[in-house]
Enzyme design. Structure first.
Site, PDB file in Angstrom:
ATOM      1  CG  ASP A 284      -1.607   1.249   1.491  1.00 21.46           C
ATOM      2  OD1 ASP A 284      -1.568   2.119   0.595  1.00 21.46           O
ATOM      3  OD2 ASP A 284      -2.215   1.400   2.560  1.00 21.46           O
TER       4      ASP A 284
ATOM      5  CD  GLU B  55      36.786   7.368   1.302  1.00 27.53           C
ATOM      6  OE1 GLU B  55      37.123   7.945   2.353  1.00 27.53           O
ATOM      7  OE2 GLU B  55      37.258   7.648   0.191  1.00 27.53           O
TER       8      GLU B  55
ATOM      9  CD  GLU C 171      34.300   9.585   7.851  1.00 24.46           C
ATOM     10  OE1 GLU C 171      35.513   9.627   7.620  1.00 24.46           O
ATOM     11  OE2 GLU C 171      33.617  10.610   8.056  1.00 24.46           O
TER      12      GLU C 171
ATOM     13  CD  GLU D  96      37.865   8.726   9.839  1.00 25.19           C
ATOM     14  OE1 GLU D  96      38.402   9.613  10.529  1.00 25.19           O
ATOM     15  OE2 GLU D  96      38.154   8.538   8.642  1.00 25.19           O
TER      16      GLU D  96
ATOM     17  CD  GLU E  17      36.528   5.826   6.221  1.00 25.05           C
ATOM     18  OE1 GLU E  17      36.647   6.949   6.765  1.00 25.05           O
ATOM     19  OE2 GLU E  17      37.050   5.553   5.122  1.00 25.05           O
TER      20      GLU E  17
ATOM     21  CG  HIS F 270      34.734  11.280   1.946  1.00 22.64           C
ATOM     22  ND1 HIS F 270      35.991  11.339   2.477  1.00 22.64           N
ATOM     23  CD2 HIS F 270      33.980  12.125   2.700  1.00 22.64           C
ATOM     24  CE1 HIS F 270      36.009  12.177   3.497  1.00 22.64           C
ATOM     25  NE2 HIS F 270      34.801  12.666   3.649  1.00 22.64           N
TER      26      HIS F 270
ATOM     27  NE  ARG G 250      42.065  12.993   4.042  1.00 21.27           N
ATOM     28  CZ  ARG G 250      42.899  12.203   3.372  1.00 21.27           C
ATOM     29  NH1 ARG G 250      44.035  12.682   2.884  1.00 21.27           N
ATOM     30  NH2 ARG G 250      42.607  10.936   3.164  1.00 21.27           N
TER      31      ARG G 250
ATOM     32  CD  GLU H  22      37.940  11.311  -1.145  1.00 19.46           C
ATOM     33  OE1 GLU H  22      39.098  10.951  -1.450  1.00 19.46           O
ATOM     34  OE2 GLU H  22      37.631  11.673   0.008  1.00 19.46           O
TER      35      GLU H  22
ATOM     36  NE  ARG I 230      37.642  15.624   1.787  1.00 21.39           N
ATOM     37  CZ  ARG I 230      38.160  14.687   2.586  1.00 21.39           C
ATOM     38  NH1 ARG I 230      38.563  13.541   2.070  1.00 21.39           N
ATOM     39  NH2 ARG I 230      38.277  14.906   3.879  1.00 21.39           N
TER      40      ARG I 230
HETATM   41  N1  GLU Z   1      34.951  12.795   8.928  1.00 28.58           N
HETATM   42  C1  GLU Z   1      35.348  13.666   7.856  1.00 28.58           C
HETATM   43  C2  GLU Z   1      34.112  14.167   7.105  1.00 28.58           C
HETATM   44  O1  GLU Z   1      33.215  14.559   7.673  1.00 28.58           O
HETATM   45  C3  GLU Z   1      36.308  13.019   6.878  1.00 28.58           C
HETATM   46  C4  GLU Z   1      37.565  12.434   7.436  1.00 28.58           C
HETATM   47  C5  GLU Z   1      38.375  11.730   6.334  1.00 28.58           C
HETATM   48  O2  GLU Z   1      39.047  12.410   5.561  1.00 28.58           O
HETATM   49  O3  GLU Z   1      38.217  10.522   6.201  1.00 28.58           O
HETATM   50  O4  GLU Z   1      33.992  14.204   5.936  1.00 28.58           O
HETATM   51 MG    MG Z   2      37.188   8.843   6.749  1.00 28.47          MG
END
Ligand code: GLU
Ligand code: MG
Length: 443
Positions: free
Chosen positions: A53, A131, A133, A188, A195, A244, A315, A332, A334
């Site tokens: 449903d 990836e 987390e 992590e 992770e 990511h 990063r 990647e 992020r």
């Molecule tokens: N925890 C981080 C985020 O919020 C990333 C850390 C990492 O580079 O793995 O994206």
């Molecule tokens: Mg990470």
């Protein structure tokens, strides 16, 4: 991925003495739903005769058109290893269909399939490696989450400081039993944060895997007296949880992002894909970062991106190009977080990247400095824009991006944005502890 026929499934169900079959699908916000049937119904299941449903599912249909059918994707058949061995249970992930035999436009899995079809027409296969987390909190005696994280460990720490090692190991082993290839599992940066990375797959399987992963992590953690959460920023002042997304396009079995003669050994398509994602990422954010809470993660200083830039290593940038080349060359992204609907998130990433390729877009220059440390004027001088600052802004950016709206389709767009506007209203009218502390005495 396995390739099963109906006969294979009937045979396995009998051989393995499976008693229950869970038919799973996703609502528009990425919550997994399921209906369980006993083995006696297997023929009906395999002939697409199981009805639901839709009027009771978030973002599905209205009362007067509520009957829908589940069509299991046979290749998703898997035994759920955490269910008791004496009542073996298997699952099938399903597509949702209308009574007239057409796919239901509000099914997020269909939104992804439709977008993948466009890639296929251009000769591309889309591979995705997430990836994931998450945090583990101690549960109280009623099984409800407390604010106590299960440990005080940090990046790559191990037992006895890391209290999550045992549960992580069990999650990895059970997922392997279900056919996942686990590439890495570690503590992590933040206390209580973990992770687990599994191998990239074709996009549809990757999205199915994300849903399965979230279910496995939550269920197995419960058996250890822990509460697992994919909420993006559960604790103020420490890192949040990201998802990511590593992406690559293949044609004829070759990774087309790799070009041994290109700048940084990346192809023109890779640069255009990056440019497409950068051009649409503000419109994608309500999908990749779906909660009010998502925007509390996207702030400077916690390894999560907030500024629109790409880099080979940095990063603090939104898009990073990990060092691996050859068939592992990938982009990647992020910003996405693990609370997103993976079908919709992967669909909008692909649509944006393909738009970049089809229009031959060129990305801005790479940013190698730490963007968190730049002043607003410096960012302006580099032409660096920001992600939306909150869910409302993200919904407005989504509504203003026709490519993303079309990728979702009218039905999903309308129901999704209505739901998110309601969520924002619920939030903005609340009086928080922070306000009370800040204003009560002074004013
Ligand atoms: N925890 C981080 C985020 O919020 C990333 C850390 C990492 O580079 O793995 O994206
Ligand atoms: Mg990470």
């Amino acid at each position: 991925m396995k390739h099963y026929t109906k006969e294979d499934i009937v045979r396995i169900v009998n051989e393995e003495d499976i008693e229950f079959i869970r038919l799973q699908f996703s609502d528009i916000f990425g919550q997994m739903k399921n209906v369980a049937v006993t083995r006696s119904q297997i023929e009906k299941v395999l002939n697409n005769k199981i009805m639901i449903d839709g009027s009771s599912i978030e973002g599905f249909t209205r009362i007067h058109e509520s009957d829908q059918y589940l069509r299991p994707d046979l290749n998703t058949f898997a035994i759920l290893p955490w269910q008791p061995a004496m009542h073996k249970t298997a699952r099938l992930i399903c597509d949702v269909y209308n009574p007239d035999g057409t796919p239901f436009v509000g099914d997020p899995r269909y939104v992804l399939k439709r977008t993948l079809k466009r890639a296929e027409e251009l000769g591309y296969t889309f591979n995705v490696g997430p990836e994931m987390e998450f945090f583990l909190f101690e549960a109280d005696d009623k099984g409800l989450p407390t604010s106590r994280t299960a440990d005080a460990a940090g990046y790559f720490d191990m037992a006895p400081i890391d209290h999550g090692g045992n549960v992580r190991r069990e999650i990895c082993l059970m997922l392997e039993e279900m056919g996942f290839e686990i590439e890495a599992s570690h503590h992590e940066v933040a206390e209580g944060q973990h992770e687990i990375d599994f191998k990239y797959e074709e996009a549809l399987t990757a999205a199915d895997n994300i849903l399965t992963f979230r279910m496995a992590v939550k269920t197995i953690s419960q058996n250890y007296g822990l509460h697992a959460t994919f909420m993006p920023k559960p604790v103020f002042g420490i890192n949040g949880s990201g998802m990511h997304v590593n992406m690559s396009l293949f044609r004829d079995g070759k990774n087309i992002f790799f070009d041994p003669n290109g700048t940084k050994q990346l192809s023109g398509e890779a640069y255009s894909f990056i440019a497409g994602v950068l051009a649409h990422v503000r419109g994608m954010a309500a999908i990749t970062n779906p909660l009010v809470n998502s925007y509390k993660r996207l702030v400077p200083g916690y390894e999560a991106p907030c500024y629109l830039a790409w880099s080979a290593s940095n990063r603090s940038a939104l898009i990073r190009i990990p060092a691996a080349r050859g068939s592992s060359t990938r982009v990647e992204l992020r910003c996405p977080d693990p609370a997103c609907n993976p079908y919709l998130a992967i669909a909008v990433c692909l649509a944006a990247g393909l738009d970049g390729i089809e229009r031959g877009m060129t990305p801005p220059a790479e940013i190698t400095e730490n963007i968190y440390l730049m002043t607003e004027a410096e960012r302006k001088a580099h032409g660096i824009d920001s992600l939306p600052g909150n869910l409302l802004e993200a919904v407005e950016c989504l509504s203003a991006d026709p490519l993303i709206v079309n990728t979702l389709g009218e039905h999903v767009f309308t129901h999704y944005t209505e739901g998110k506007r309601r969520e924002w209203d619920e939030y903005r009218t609340r009086v928080t502890d922070w306000e009370l502390k800040k204003y009560m005495i002074v004013y």
